[in-house]
Design an enzyme around this catalytic site. Sequence first.
Site, PDB file in Angstrom:
ATOM      1  N   GLU A   1       0.818  -1.213   0.000  1.00 47.13           N
ATOM      2  CA  GLU A   1       0.000   0.000   0.000  1.00 47.13           C
ATOM      3  C   GLU A   1       0.851   1.262   0.000  1.00 47.13           C
ATOM      4  OE1 GLU A   1      -4.238  -0.743   2.225  1.00 47.13           O
ATOM      5  OE2 GLU A   1      -2.456  -0.766   3.482  1.00 47.13           O
TER       6      GLU A   1
ATOM      7  N   LYS B   1      -9.237   6.136   1.546  1.00 48.29           N
ATOM      8  CA  LYS B   1      -9.465   5.658   2.905  1.00 48.29           C
ATOM      9  C   LYS B   1     -10.789   4.928   3.013  1.00 48.29           C
ATOM     10  CE  LYS B   1      -8.497   5.211   7.236  1.00 48.29           C
ATOM     11  NZ  LYS B   1      -7.420   4.269   7.597  1.00 48.29           N
TER      12      LYS B   1
END
Length: 603
Positions: free
Chosen positions: A486, A598
């Site tokens: 990530e 997010k």
Amino acid sequence: MCGIVGYIGKDEKRNIIIDGLRELEYRGYDSAGMAVMSQDEISYFKAVGKLDNLADKTKDFSSSGLGVAIGHTRWATHGKPTEINAHPHLGEHSFVVHNGIIENYKELKEELEGKGVKFLSQTDTEVIVHLFEENLKHIKDPFKAYEATIARLHGAYATLLITKTAPNKIFFAKVAAPLAIGKNDKNEIYFASSDAPLIGVAKEVSYLDDKAYGVVGIDSIEIYKDGKKITPHFSTLPKDRSYAQKEGYRFFMEKEIYEQNTVVSEAIMGRVKNGKICLENLTDEYLKNIDNIVLCACGTSYHAALTASYLFERLADVRVKVEFASEFRYRKPKLNTNSLFIVISQSGETADTLEALKIAKEAGLKTLAICNVDNSSIVRLADTTLLTRAGIEKGVASTKAFATQIVLLWMLVLQMASAKKSISQSELDTEISALLHIPQILNIDNSLQERIHRLAKHYLHGHGFFFIGRDIFYPLALEGALKLKEISYLHAEGYPAGEMKHGPIALADDRLFTIALMPQTTLYEKTKSNVEELAARDAYILAISPNEFELSDDFIKTSKQEHPMSEFFEMMIILQIFALEISIRLGNNVDMPRNLAKSVTVE
């Protein structure tokens, strides 16, 4: 994902929109924009990249007196991240911002183009503003034209629209995407896709229900659902924005790693009483009659679910199935109505998980949400909710939300095991003792991060990473690999250690990094044998273990612990810091990694 901010009032609108959007930066975005209507004139600005670019473009702009403004941060879904595709989108006299996906936009676009409407962007959002203006030609009332517009939209969306035909008003609608309205004593109205931008400026907030829509002016809030006017419920907002400060840390993710001992304590607080687990809204009578559990989640939350599946079966003696929410919703799954369907989501707005929850409810299953955000869509839909109490997590790569999910699931397992009498009181005492020790495990010694910082320089090259572990350390290996990919953009995979010889070991060489989780309490000798097989083929080994491993190229020594979960949480911290330090060495933006959001509120 994308962020929305709106404002009606007399203050400087440019600053309010920029400040509000900054509070949503953590969600991820690749362009930003705003539109301000004051004295019946609309000015708009768009910029690709970070919000600073939009702030720079608007530095000489100001608006005085009563007016309205809408702003947006976009994460590209339809069309590349360009200024043309950035929001707000414009018609002849109106502007719109939108989160989500309009599933039937192609049909609407073709219909509008057939009437001579010209489109500028590649987005699905632009159809909203053009459809509104087309409706307004026939329906002279702006609100009724807007009502007719949203009636044609299929999909998930939260949207704000302003128009010169209705000065000082904002039209809004919400379906399966978050949107909240805030107000204060100065008669100012705010909109936002989460409450973060509202804290410190609004006094009260109303979280809109699905299919709610309406119009807001300086002195009125009109909300409708199913064509009927409804009365909004407002609750008090906290006044403090201190959560948004890094407090001396380089990144929010780093700060959140160090907060884990505190938030795990918060997650446990009040839920362990007199030697028992007592979770709110869940009685022993309710839990003892459950003979099947389905855990459904995405990403990091899926790894928490997979970890919990080992604990449910081992301690609570209950059948468990773990599902990717993105696959579950299309599988036509066979569901046992006596199952407890548990969804796990940090934001409570994860689109795939929300849709899976709807399927379970329609099938008549008992539903439980484990979530970090009260008043979110998933929380409102589920029968019962357990809040993780992690606080706002600004880093896109989840850390403290994962830790609190694991702790809460562990507590749920223990309460269910006690209710079913599948473990003895002495075993329960041992588990609770280990649970209460976790905050100490998560109290990080600074020397650990310094050690990992020095090691990180070894891992900036090569052709990939294998993270391996067994039992509950397999999902932890998956999570370690996810954290690294990530934020570092390096290729990483998680595997069960015993699976390496069934194919993946073909990749082993001196440029393949193996991160081996070797806990003393869980299958140590088996895991050691698997790592030895990799070392024999020249893989570069980083062993994480309380026991020295002579074949490792690098070694991080963990403390001696008696319980597997104690080792789990200590290794979790190490993997999080490992990903953090590699990303920092590579010069990446740790908090806002590329291409990620997010809160994934679209498919």
